[in-house]
Design a protein around this motif. Sequence first.
Motif, mmCIF file in Angstrom:
data_model
loop_
_atom_site.group_PDB
_atom_site.id
_atom_site.type_symbol
_atom_site.label_atom_id
_atom_site.label_comp_id
_atom_site.label_asym_id
_atom_site.label_seq_id
_atom_site.Cartn_x
_atom_site.Cartn_y
_atom_site.Cartn_z
ATOM 1 N N THR A 50 0.860 -1.189 0.000
ATOM 2 C CA THR A 50 0.000 0.000 0.000
ATOM 3 C C THR A 50 0.886 1.224 0.000
ATOM 4 O O THR A 50 0.925 2.000 -0.958
ATOM 5 N N ARG A 51 1.637 1.397 1.107
ATOM 6 C CA ARG A 51 2.435 2.607 1.283
ATOM 7 C C ARG A 51 3.520 2.774 0.235
ATOM 8 O O ARG A 51 3.694 3.842 -0.344
ATOM 9 N N THR A 52 4.311 1.712 0.005
ATOM 10 C CA THR A 52 5.491 1.893 -0.830
ATOM 11 C C THR A 52 5.075 2.254 -2.256
ATOM 12 O O THR A 52 5.562 3.224 -2.835
ATOM 13 N N ARG A 53 4.130 1.490 -2.809
ATOM 14 C CA ARG A 53 3.744 1.768 -4.203
ATOM 15 C C ARG A 53 3.049 3.121 -4.311
ATOM 16 O O ARG A 53 3.397 3.944 -5.159
ATOM 17 N N ASN A 128 16.135 -6.673 1.890
ATOM 18 C CA ASN A 128 16.387 -5.239 2.018
ATOM 19 C C ASN A 128 15.164 -4.409 1.656
ATOM 20 O O ASN A 128 14.317 -4.851 0.860
ATOM 21 N N HIS A 129 15.152 -3.191 2.170
ATOM 22 C CA HIS A 129 14.080 -2.256 1.794
ATOM 23 C C HIS A 129 14.653 -0.844 1.946
ATOM 24 O O HIS A 129 14.272 -0.090 2.851
ATOM 25 N N PRO A 130 15.595 -0.480 1.057
ATOM 26 C CA PRO A 130 16.344 0.763 1.280
ATOM 27 C C PRO A 130 15.501 2.031 1.284
ATOM 28 O O PRO A 130 15.826 2.976 2.004
ATOM 29 N N GLY A 161 12.255 -9.255 8.839
ATOM 30 C CA GLY A 161 11.893 -7.845 8.622
ATOM 31 C C GLY A 161 12.970 -7.112 7.832
ATOM 32 O O GLY A 161 13.967 -6.659 8.372
ATOM 33 N N ARG A 162 12.722 -6.965 6.548
ATOM 34 C CA ARG A 162 13.749 -6.367 5.665
ATOM 35 C C ARG A 162 14.012 -4.903 6.003
ATOM 36 O O ARG A 162 15.116 -4.399 5.793
ATOM 37 N N THR A 163 12.996 -4.220 6.562
ATOM 38 C CA THR A 163 13.214 -2.807 6.903
ATOM 39 C C THR A 163 14.252 -2.684 8.013
ATOM 40 O O THR A 163 15.024 -1.732 8.043
ATOM 41 N N VAL A 164 14.263 -3.657 8.907
ATOM 42 C CA VAL A 164 15.234 -3.659 10.016
ATOM 43 C C VAL A 164 16.650 -3.806 9.467
ATOM 44 O O VAL A 164 17.579 -3.097 9.877
ATOM 45 N N HIS A 261 7.262 2.711 13.058
ATOM 46 C CA HIS A 261 6.822 1.394 12.550
ATOM 47 C C HIS A 261 6.707 1.575 11.039
ATOM 48 O O HIS A 261 6.084 2.552 10.592
ATOM 49 N N PRO A 262 7.270 0.669 10.240
ATOM 50 C CA PRO A 262 7.158 0.865 8.783
ATOM 51 C C PRO A 262 5.719 0.691 8.305
ATOM 52 O O PRO A 262 5.378 1.142 7.209
ATOM 53 N N LEU A 263 4.887 0.043 9.118
ATOM 54 C CA LEU A 263 3.500 -0.294 8.786
ATOM 55 C C LEU A 263 3.469 -1.256 7.579
ATOM 56 O O LEU A 263 4.411 -1.247 6.801
ATOM 57 N N PRO A 264 2.508 -2.081 7.394
ATOM 58 C CA PRO A 264 1.271 -2.171 8.160
ATOM 59 C C PRO A 264 1.485 -2.773 9.555
ATOM 60 O O PRO A 264 2.325 -3.653 9.726
ATOM 61 N N ARG A 265 0.681 -2.298 10.505
ATOM 62 C CA ARG A 265 0.704 -2.951 11.820
ATOM 63 C C ARG A 265 -0.402 -3.988 11.847
ATOM 64 O O ARG A 265 -1.418 -3.839 11.143
#
Length: 305
Positions: A50-53, A128-130, A161-164, A261-265
């Motif tokens: 949702t958020r990233t796109r 990863n999620h740079p 968790g790639r964001t971590v 929190h990168p979300l979604p929670r």
Amino acid sequence: MRSLNSILDLGVDELDGLIATAKDIIAHPEAYWDRCAHKKLATLFFEPSTRTRLSFEAAMLELGGSVIGFSEASSSSASKGESVADTAKIVSCYADIIAMRHPKEGAPYVASQAASIPVINAGDGGHNHPTQTLADLLTISREMGRLSNLTIGLCGDLKFGRTVHSLVNALSRYDNLRFIFISPTELRVPDYITEMLREKNIPYEEVIRLEDKLPELDVLYMTRVQKERFFNEEDYVRLKDFYILTAKKMNLAPPDMLVLHPLPRVNEISVDVDDDPRAVYFKQAQYAVYVRMALILTLLNIHVD
Ligand code: NCD
């Protein structure tokens, strides 16, 4: 032509430059409205988002550009067996820049090798999620006023968790950081991350209980248990509600600690935390647009003053 696969593709000066540009965009949005006129962003999303796109798309539209793409693999030729490399070659004929999310680790890298336009990794498997990290850094920098001299707790699914993984890699290059990894044993942060911290003499701890460490933190980075990366449902069900941050637990935290929190929670942050001024995860989602605007401009070599 340059792509972004890992946050380590960017030097600290470049990270600071992107954050500065994003802050300038916040202050003077009108100065950026037509910087990407006649440019096209292709969003190739082989995994849900949702958020990233949408924040990538909002970023390109805000810059005066256009957006093409797909939001699920089933509506692309991947469902007919086309390789990621071929898809990247084809999309290079239609767009100026690609943002790609894929369940396979390294897929955006493969695409970047085949494409003739920049490819941005918008999340590859549990790796990863740079660009989420860029949003995280902008949030910490704007809301805390610094990216050094921080004790940061990362809590939840630190394994998948790639964001971590991207965030720890990025912050490990700033001064005087201390990491506290808070997870069940099964979801510990990967060894390659702790090895990197040991090599750089950066202090870290691995603990299970969140409550014990809350009083020490400047930043708490909560994450969702990554259901889609589990091999069996039973393990997921056992671990999914391991941590639940509530308004009551927030009483243990310092008065200026930030919650990201990168979300979604799912359940890991109770909705009664949302009104706490320390909870900045919705602001973080908004900051993602500005920093993605800054990244698109940089990768397209569009001059910013
Ligand atoms: C994250 C992701 O996709 O890795 N979401 C996001 O991009 N903001 C986190 C998650 O899905 O848990």
